[in-house]
Structure formats: C-alpha cells, structure tokens
Scaffold this motif. Structure first.
Motif, PDB file in Angstrom:
ATOM      1  N   ALA A  46       0.821  -1.212   0.000  1.00 42.17           N
ATOM      2  CA  ALA A  46       0.000   0.000   0.000  1.00 42.17           C
ATOM      3  C   ALA A  46       0.854   1.261   0.000  1.00 42.17           C
ATOM      4  CB  ALA A  46      -0.940  -0.007   1.208  1.00 42.17           C
ATOM      5  N   SER A  47       2.094   1.147   0.517  1.00 45.11           N
ATOM      6  CA  SER A  47       2.992   2.305   0.536  1.00 45.11           C
ATOM      7  C   SER A  47       3.647   2.550  -0.818  1.00 45.11           C
ATOM      8  CB  SER A  47       4.076   2.103   1.597  1.00 45.11           C
ATOM      9  OG  SER A  47       5.033   1.133   1.184  1.00 45.11           O
ATOM     10  N   GLY A  48       3.402   1.639  -1.758  1.00 48.26           N
ATOM     11  CA  GLY A  48       3.966   1.793  -3.092  1.00 48.26           C
ATOM     12  C   GLY A  48       5.236   0.999  -3.330  1.00 48.26           C
ATOM     13  N   GLU A  49       5.704   0.282  -2.310  1.00 51.12           N
ATOM     14  CA  GLU A  49       6.920  -0.513  -2.457  1.00 51.12           C
ATOM     15  C   GLU A  49       6.606  -1.839  -3.158  1.00 51.12           C
ATOM     16  OE1 GLU A  49       9.740   0.582  -1.914  1.00 51.12           O
ATOM     17  OE2 GLU A  49       9.586   2.184  -0.435  1.00 51.12           O
ATOM     18  N   ARG A  50       7.602  -2.360  -3.893  1.00 56.56           N
ATOM     19  CA  ARG A  50       7.403  -3.611  -4.621  1.00 56.56           C
ATOM     20  C   ARG A  50       8.598  -4.560  -4.510  1.00 56.56           C
ATOM     21  NH1 ARG A  50       3.263  -1.747  -4.178  1.00 56.56           N
ATOM     22  NH2 ARG A  50       1.652  -1.211  -5.708  1.00 56.56           N
ATOM     23  N   LYS A  51       9.716  -4.122  -3.953  1.00 53.80           N
ATOM     24  CA  LYS A  51      10.931  -4.940  -3.942  1.00 53.80           C
ATOM     25  C   LYS A  51      10.872  -6.014  -2.857  1.00 53.80           C
ATOM     26  CE  LYS A  51      14.102  -1.578  -5.985  1.00 53.80           C
ATOM     27  NZ  LYS A  51      14.344  -2.399  -7.188  1.00 53.80           N
ATOM     28  N   ILE A  52      10.997  -7.248  -3.290  1.00 51.01           N
ATOM     29  CA  ILE A  52      10.915  -8.375  -2.359  1.00 51.01           C
ATOM     30  C   ILE A  52      11.981  -8.277  -1.276  1.00 51.01           C
ATOM     31  CG2 ILE A  52      11.090 -10.873  -2.150  1.00 51.01           C
ATOM     32  CD1 ILE A  52      10.014 -11.167  -4.920  1.00 51.01           C
ATOM     33  N   ASP A  53      13.222  -8.004  -1.683  1.00 52.77           N
ATOM     34  CA  ASP A  53      14.321  -7.971  -0.718  1.00 52.77           C
ATOM     35  C   ASP A  53      14.074  -6.960   0.394  1.00 52.77           C
ATOM     36  OD1 ASP A  53      15.353  -9.743  -2.510  1.00 52.77           O
ATOM     37  OD2 ASP A  53      17.119  -8.569  -3.025  1.00 52.77           O
ATOM     38  N   TRP A  54      13.479  -5.824   0.039  1.00 56.94           N
ATOM     39  CA  TRP A  54      13.226  -4.786   1.035  1.00 56.94           C
ATOM     40  C   TRP A  54      12.186  -5.239   2.054  1.00 56.94           C
ATOM     41  CZ3 TRP A  54      12.965   0.507  -2.034  1.00 56.94           C
ATOM     42  CH2 TRP A  54      14.214   0.724  -2.635  1.00 56.94           C
ATOM     43  N   TRP A  55      11.179  -5.962   1.582  1.00 60.38           N
ATOM     44  CA  TRP A  55      10.169  -6.466   2.527  1.00 60.38           C
ATOM     45  C   TRP A  55      10.763  -7.555   3.412  1.00 60.38           C
ATOM     46  CZ3 TRP A  55       6.960 -11.086   2.777  1.00 60.38           C
ATOM     47  CH2 TRP A  55       5.982 -11.000   3.783  1.00 60.38           C
ATOM     48  N   TYR A  56      11.542  -8.457   2.822  1.00 62.78           N
ATOM     49  CA  TYR A  56      12.188  -9.495   3.624  1.00 62.78           C
ATOM     50  C   TYR A  56      13.059  -8.874   4.724  1.00 62.78           C
ATOM     51  CZ  TYR A  56      10.975 -13.164   0.197  1.00 62.78           C
ATOM     52  OH  TYR A  56      10.317 -14.051  -0.620  1.00 62.78           O
ATOM     53  N   ALA A  57      13.733  -7.790   4.388  1.00 58.86           N
ATOM     54  CA  ALA A  57      14.656  -7.159   5.346  1.00 58.86           C
ATOM     55  C   ALA A  57      13.941  -6.614   6.568  1.00 58.86           C
ATOM     56  CB  ALA A  57      15.437  -6.041   4.650  1.00 58.86           C
ATOM     57  N   ARG A  58      12.641  -6.440   6.487  1.00 62.84           N
ATOM     58  CA  ARG A  58      11.868  -5.936   7.629  1.00 62.84           C
ATOM     59  C   ARG A  58      11.558  -7.033   8.651  1.00 62.84           C
ATOM     60  NH1 ARG A  58       7.381  -1.499   5.738  1.00 62.84           N
ATOM     61  NH2 ARG A  58       8.770  -0.148   4.535  1.00 62.84           N
TER      62      ARG A  58
END
Length: 205
Positions: A156-168
């Motif tokens: 919903a924030s506009g992010e799409r990069k898998i690696d960035w979500w995994y890093a959370r």
C-alpha cells in the motif's frame, strides 16, 4: 525428511501471475516444455511435498482451474509483481505458511519444502528463502501467513521490492548450493527450446 503431519500447515503457491514480457506476452505457465505446460512440471514436483496447492494467475484462470486447485488473482491491479501474488495467496489460505514457487521453474527438488522448513525452524524465522550459494532466490520462499498485514501495508505504501520487505522481518536463508539446478527457469521461448529434452517427456534437471 520431515513428515508433513509433524509440521505446521503449508500451502504451496505457484506464481503464474506475471506479464511474461520476455516470453512475447505468452502466459509462461501454459508454455509447453516436453509436451506439457510448464505448470504441470511444477505441480508434479511439488504435489508430493504438500497437502495444499494454490495457483496465483491473472489471466487464463479457467485453464489453470482445470488442474483442480484454487486459482486466485492479485487483489492489486496491473501486474504488481510477485509480492502481489504472495498477498493474494495469504488472503485466501488458512495455512500457517505459504511456500512460493514460480511457474517457470520445472526443476524443483523433492526436498524443497523440507529444506526451507528446517532452515525456518532452526532460526525460528518468519521467512526462509532459498540461496543457491551465490545469491538469494527470493521467489522460492517459506513465509509465515501472520505477515499478511505487514505485506499489505508494504504494498500500500507503493513498495514492490521483495528484498526490502524481507529485510523488515526475521529472515533466514536455506542452503541450496548443492542443487543450483533448482533455480533454472525459462523466461524466453529460446530458453525453452534449449531446455527441450530429446526423446524424453520431462526436462533434464
């Protein structure tokens, strides 16, 4: 090998929701290899490893439904990428985890899910991602469905990069350096032709 009855419930999610631009726009999961659509090779490899399978597809849903598994389309419009497929699956399943696999990777090993699960258990991680010895293979992953809200907010924030979500999240890698062929995928018709076996009804993995 871990007994399916002794581990949390897992649904295998076959990702067939992309645009397949490099495939000339053809639906990759339905492109034939060795006389069968690619997705059939994937189903044959993953079916013995799980009790539940779901297909994420944004077109040709009736054709995919013929395989007898639930078919879900992205809840986000305009082909937002693999994470949108992850979210669509999480919104539908009741399993503790999903395992994501692409529809164009016909060389899955028979212990894919066990390796991911064992890595997740050893670290008590929220996500376990395959690693080929050189780099992470982000669409081959075991993901806790408790992360649905986090993923929804990320997209919903506009992010799409898998690696960035995994890093959370608490993410661990599972070692597949001894089986790099696991991650052979077919992105173009030329690759499909090179991968076409001669005199066999299955790809040489």
């Amino acid at each position: 090998m871990t007994d399916q009855t002794s581990r949390p419930s897992i649904t295998a999610v076959i990702l067939a929701g992309g645009k397949a631009r490099r495939m000339g726009g053809q639906d990759k999961g339905l492109v034939e290899l060795a006389g069968r659509p690619l997705i059939e090779h994937v189903i044959a490899r993953i079916k013995p490893q799980v009790s539940r399978i779901l297909i994420n597809a944004n077109r040709n849903t009736e054709q995919y439904a013929r395989y007898g598994y639930p078919v879900v389309s992205d809840s986000l419009s305009d082909f937002q990428g693999p994470l949108a497929g992850f979210l669509a699956a999480m919104q539908q399943v009741e399993s503790d985890f999903i395992v994501t696999i692409p529809c164009d990777g016909p060389c899955l090993p028979d212990d894919l899910i066990n390796r991911l699960y064992n890595a997740q258990q050893a670290a008590q991680a929220e996500i376990a991602v395959a690693h080929d010895g050189n780099r992470m293979q982000p669409v081959y992953a075991l993901i806790s469905t408790r992360l649905q809200q986090s993923l929804n907010e990320f997209l919903a924030s506009g992010e799409r990069k898998i690696d960035w979500w995994y890093a959370r999240h608490n993410t661990v890698t599972a070692d597949f350096s001894d089986a790099p062929e696991t991650f052979l995928n077919i992105n173009t018709l030329e690759e499909r032709d090179r991968f076409q076996p001669i005199g066999h009804n299955s790809p040489s993995c």
